[in-house]
Design a protein around this motif. Structure first.
Motif, PDB file in Angstrom:
ATOM      1  N   VAL A   1     -26.262  37.724   6.554  1.00 31.26           N
ATOM      2  CA  VAL A   1     -26.236  38.296   7.899  1.00 31.26           C
ATOM      3  C   VAL A   1     -27.635  38.191   8.508  1.00 31.26           C
ATOM      4  O   VAL A   1     -28.610  38.674   7.933  1.00 31.26           O
ATOM      5  N   GLN A   2     -27.734  37.553   9.653  1.00 28.94           N
ATOM      6  CA  GLN A   2     -29.027  37.405  10.303  1.00 28.94           C
ATOM      7  C   GLN A   2     -29.352  38.665  11.093  1.00 28.94           C
ATOM      8  O   GLN A   2     -28.575  39.094  11.944  1.00 28.94           O
ATOM      9  N   GLY A   3     -30.497  39.256  10.802  1.00 30.04           N
ATOM     10  CA  GLY A   3     -30.866  40.501  11.461  1.00 30.04           C
ATOM     11  C   GLY A   3     -30.072  41.653  10.884  1.00 30.04           C
ATOM     12  O   GLY A   3     -30.031  41.854   9.680  1.00 30.04           O
ATOM     13  N   SER A   4     -29.425  42.418  11.751  1.00 31.43           N
ATOM     14  CA  SER A   4     -28.693  43.608  11.325  1.00 31.43           C
ATOM     15  C   SER A   4     -27.190  43.377  11.419  1.00 31.43           C
ATOM     16  O   SER A   4     -26.712  42.650  12.289  1.00 31.43           O
ATOM     17  N   GLY A   5     -26.450  44.030  10.531  1.00 29.14           N
ATOM     18  CA  GLY A   5     -25.002  43.895  10.570  1.00 29.14           C
ATOM     19  C   GLY A   5     -24.342  44.410   9.309  1.00 29.14           C
ATOM     20  O   GLY A   5     -24.926  45.196   8.559  1.00 29.14           O
ATOM     21  N   TRP A   6     -23.135  43.921   9.058  1.00 34.34           N
ATOM     22  CA  TRP A   6     -22.304  44.406   7.950  1.00 34.34           C
ATOM     23  C   TRP A   6     -21.578  43.255   7.273  1.00 34.34           C
ATOM     24  O   TRP A   6     -21.195  42.281   7.922  1.00 34.34           O
TER      25      TRP A   6
ATOM     26  N   GLN B   1      -1.382  37.630   7.825  1.00 37.98           N
ATOM     27  CA  GLN B   1      -1.293  36.677   6.733  1.00 37.98           C
ATOM     28  C   GLN B   1      -1.033  37.339   5.382  1.00 37.98           C
ATOM     29  O   GLN B   1      -0.744  36.659   4.393  1.00 37.98           O
ATOM     30  N   GLY B   2      -1.139  38.677   5.332  1.00 38.16           N
ATOM     31  CA  GLY B   2      -0.890  39.402   4.097  1.00 38.16           C
ATOM     32  C   GLY B   2      -1.881  39.089   2.995  1.00 38.16           C
ATOM     33  O   GLY B   2      -1.518  39.018   1.815  1.00 38.16           O
ATOM     34  N   ARG B   3      -3.142  38.937   3.367  1.00 37.92           N
ATOM     35  CA  ARG B   3      -4.144  38.609   2.353  1.00 37.92           C
ATOM     36  C   ARG B   3      -5.477  39.283   2.659  1.00 37.92           C
ATOM     37  O   ARG B   3      -5.731  39.719   3.783  1.00 37.92           O
ATOM     38  N   LEU B   4      -6.328  39.326   1.645  1.00 36.85           N
ATOM     39  CA  LEU B   4      -7.674  39.863   1.794  1.00 36.85           C
ATOM     40  C   LEU B   4      -8.575  38.802   2.396  1.00 36.85           C
ATOM     41  O   LEU B   4      -8.371  37.604   2.181  1.00 36.85           O
ATOM     42  N   GLN B   5      -9.575  39.259   3.122  1.00 34.49           N
ATOM     43  CA  GLN B   5     -10.476  38.313   3.773  1.00 34.49           C
ATOM     44  C   GLN B   5     -11.871  38.920   3.872  1.00 34.49           C
ATOM     45  O   GLN B   5     -12.026  40.123   4.108  1.00 34.49           O
ATOM     46  N   ILE B   6     -12.886  38.097   3.669  1.00 32.77           N
ATOM     47  CA  ILE B   6     -14.278  38.520   3.783  1.00 32.77           C
ATOM     48  C   ILE B   6     -14.809  38.109   5.151  1.00 32.77           C
ATOM     49  O   ILE B   6     -14.513  37.021   5.650  1.00 32.77           O
ATOM     50  N   ALA B   7     -15.587  38.996   5.762  1.00 35.40           N
ATOM     51  CA  ALA B   7     -16.145  38.692   7.080  1.00 35.40           C
ATOM     52  C   ALA B   7     -17.491  39.385   7.234  1.00 35.40           C
ATOM     53  O   ALA B   7     -17.792  40.358   6.533  1.00 35.40           O
ATOM     54  N   ALA B   8     -18.282  38.882   8.156  1.00 38.43           N
ATOM     55  CA  ALA B   8     -19.542  39.522   8.521  1.00 38.43           C
ATOM     56  C   ALA B   8     -19.476  39.906   9.986  1.00 38.43           C
ATOM     57  O   ALA B   8     -18.886  39.187  10.800  1.00 38.43           O
ATOM     58  N   CYS B   9     -20.055  41.057  10.315  1.00 39.80           N
ATOM     59  CA  CYS B   9     -20.122  41.502  11.704  1.00 39.80           C
ATOM     60  C   CYS B   9     -21.576  41.777  12.070  1.00 39.80           C
ATOM     61  O   CYS B   9     -22.316  42.366  11.271  1.00 39.80           O
ATOM     62  N   ALA B  10     -21.962  41.377  13.256  1.00 43.01           N
ATOM     63  CA  ALA B  10     -23.325  41.614  13.718  1.00 43.01           C
ATOM     64  C   ALA B  10     -23.483  43.037  14.235  1.00 43.01           C
ATOM     65  O   ALA B  10     -22.522  43.670  14.687  1.00 43.01           O
ATOM     66  N   ASN B  11     -24.696  43.530  14.128  1.00 40.01           N
ATOM     67  CA  ASN B  11     -25.057  44.839  14.680  1.00 40.01           C
ATOM     68  C   ASN B  11     -24.079  45.923  14.208  1.00 40.01           C
ATOM     69  O   ASN B  11     -23.878  46.097  13.026  1.00 40.01           O
ATOM     70  N   GLN B  12     -23.447  46.654  15.147  1.00 44.39           N
ATOM     71  CA  GLN B  12     -22.463  47.664  14.762  1.00 44.39           C
ATOM     72  C   GLN B  12     -21.047  47.268  15.206  1.00 44.39           C
ATOM     73  O   GLN B  12     -20.179  48.120  15.356  1.00 44.39           O
ATOM     74  N   ASP B  13     -20.824  45.975  15.388  1.00 47.64           N
ATOM     75  CA  ASP B  13     -19.485  45.531  15.779  1.00 47.64           C
ATOM     76  C   ASP B  13     -18.469  46.016  14.753  1.00 47.64           C
ATOM     77  O   ASP B  13     -18.616  45.744  13.554  1.00 47.64           O
ATOM     78  N   PRO B  14     -17.442  46.742  15.174  1.00 46.54           N
ATOM     79  CA  PRO B  14     -16.442  47.229  14.230  1.00 46.54           C
ATOM     80  C   PRO B  14     -15.517  46.102  13.795  1.00 46.54           C
ATOM     81  O   PRO B  14     -15.124  45.262  14.623  1.00 46.54           O
ATOM     82  N   LEU B  15     -15.171  46.057  12.532  1.00 48.08           N
ATOM     83  CA  LEU B  15     -14.395  44.946  11.988  1.00 48.08           C
ATOM     84  C   LEU B  15     -13.047  44.776  12.686  1.00 48.08           C
ATOM     85  O   LEU B  15     -12.714  43.693  13.167  1.00 48.08           O
ATOM     86  N   GLN B  16     -12.256  45.830  12.740  1.00 44.94           N
ATOM     87  CA  GLN B  16     -10.911  45.698  13.286  1.00 44.94           C
ATOM     88  C   GLN B  16     -10.922  45.429  14.785  1.00 44.94           C
ATOM     89  O   GLN B  16     -10.143  44.617  15.287  1.00 44.94           O
ATOM     90  N   GLY B  17     -11.824  46.089  15.481  1.00 45.26           N
ATOM     91  CA  GLY B  17     -11.879  45.923  16.933  1.00 45.26           C
ATOM     92  C   GLY B  17     -12.369  44.564  17.376  1.00 45.26           C
ATOM     93  O   GLY B  17     -12.122  44.143  18.508  1.00 45.26           O
ATOM     94  N   THR B  18     -13.069  43.829  16.497  1.00 44.02           N
ATOM     95  CA  THR B  18     -13.629  42.533  16.890  1.00 44.02           C
ATOM     96  C   THR B  18     -12.991  41.353  16.167  1.00 44.02           C
ATOM     97  O   THR B  18     -13.073  40.224  16.642  1.00 44.02           O
ATOM     98  N   THR B  19     -12.356  41.596  15.008  1.00 45.22           N
ATOM     99  CA  THR B  19     -11.740  40.488  14.258  1.00 45.22           C
ATOM    100  C   THR B  19     -10.247  40.693  14.017  1.00 45.22           C
ATOM    101  O   THR B  19      -9.548  39.749  13.664  1.00 45.22           O
ATOM    102  N   GLY B  20      -9.775  41.927  14.136  1.00 42.38           N
ATOM    103  CA  GLY B  20      -8.385  42.227  13.834  1.00 42.38           C
ATOM    104  C   GLY B  20      -8.144  42.564  12.379  1.00 42.38           C
ATOM    105  O   GLY B  20      -7.053  43.027  12.014  1.00 42.38           O
ATOM    106  N   LEU B  21      -9.145  42.358  11.514  1.00 44.30           N
ATOM    107  CA  LEU B  21      -8.999  42.683  10.097  1.00 44.30           C
ATOM    108  C   LEU B  21      -9.081  44.192   9.893  1.00 44.30           C
ATOM    109  O   LEU B  21      -9.901  44.867  10.529  1.00 44.30           O
ATOM    110  N   ILE B  22      -8.264  44.717   9.010  1.00 38.95           N
ATOM    111  CA  ILE B  22      -8.303  46.141   8.698  1.00 38.95           C
ATOM    112  C   ILE B  22      -9.409  46.384   7.672  1.00 38.95           C
ATOM    113  O   ILE B  22      -9.404  45.761   6.606  1.00 38.95           O
ATOM    114  N   PRO B  23     -10.382  47.252   7.947  1.00 34.36           N
ATOM    115  CA  PRO B  23     -11.513  47.445   7.031  1.00 34.36           C
ATOM    116  C   PRO B  23     -11.133  48.155   5.741  1.00 34.36           C
ATOM    117  O   PRO B  23     -10.477  49.189   5.761  1.00 34.36           O
ATOM    118  N   LEU B  24     -11.554  47.580   4.631  1.00 37.38           N
ATOM    119  CA  LEU B  24     -11.343  48.183   3.314  1.00 37.38           C
ATOM    120  C   LEU B  24     -12.668  48.588   2.680  1.00 37.38           C
ATOM    121  O   LEU B  24     -12.796  49.687   2.165  1.00 37.38           O
TER     122      LEU B  24
END
Length: 224
Positions: A144-149, A158-181
């Motif tokens: 992750v460049q700079g700050s993020g998660w 798709q019924g599967r797990l997925q890894i993602a990075a979000c910049a700053n404080q972007d919420p995972l579900q609100g910006t990617t649709g993935l449900i945060p675990l």
């Protein structure tokens, strides 16, 4: 827009909600930690936890409440320009509140090790092995460049797990649709006092306090 929904024993928020939520909403509050500030030592020290929770997270909560009040006023006036101008602050502070509320429960002084049951089977199915999953999430978080998660999320379509990075404080579900675990905070305030600028050392340590019971519970809930 954000609307706070009461839930037993925890604070929760959603990025998408009816406009009426802001008219008769409850103020967001800083959730209590389920453990003492020093409970995660030596992996994350008490000073970091105290500052991170009582200062950084509290600031997101306070700013979110202020921003929502301004948004409420803009709605009442029909001031669309002001509503649009407030969106970045809603996203940043709302995301900060959502992300940290998840993060605290993802950690535990009794954490570490590996998950069990359905979550472990899903990890093996989607990543080949727990070791591969751990390596991939660590690499994404380091990168992750700079700050993020760094996140482990569930792709419901798709019924599967997925890894993602979000910049700053972007919420995972609100910006990617993935449900945060599972979320790993890689802002410097999450580790600098103890690990300086060596993010990989922090990421190596944090696996010792991951609360797999919480992550497994989130996985089970999102599949319902």
């Amino acid at each position: 827009m954000l609307c706070r929904f009461a839930a037993a024993g925890r604070s929760s928020a959603k990025l998408v909600a009816p406009l009426g939520c802001l008219v008769s909403r409850q103020k967001h509050t800083l959730p209590d930690l389920p453990y003492d500030y020093g409970a995660l030592e030596p992996h994350i020290n008490a000073q970091i936890m105290q500052l991170h929770h009582s200062k950084h997270h509290a600031t997101y909560v306070n700013n979110l409440n202020v921003t929502e009040e301004k948004y409420k006023e803009a709605l009442a006036k029909g001031d669309v320009t002001a509503q649009v101008a407030l969106q970045p602050a809603l996203k940043f502070n709302g995301g900060g509140h959502i992300n940290h509320t998840i993060f605290w429960t993802n950690l535990s002084p009794n954490g570490g090790g590996e998950p069990k049951g359905e979550l472990m089977e899903a990890i093996k199915r989607d990543f080949g092995s727990f070791a591969n999953f751990k390596e991939k999430l660590t690499a994404v978080s380091v990168g992750v460049q700079g700050s993020g998660w760094g996140w482990l999320g569930y792709n419901k379509e798709q019924g599967r797990l997925q890894i993602a990075a979000c910049a700053n404080q972007d919420p995972l579900q609100g910006t990617t649709g993935l449900i945060p675990l599972l979320g790993i905070d890689v802002w410097e305030h999450a580790y600098y006092l103890q690990y300086k600028n060596v993010r990989p050392d922090y990421l190596k340590a944090i696996w010792n306090v991951i609360n797999w019971e919480n992550v497994s519970s989130r996985y089970a809930n999102c599949k319902k």
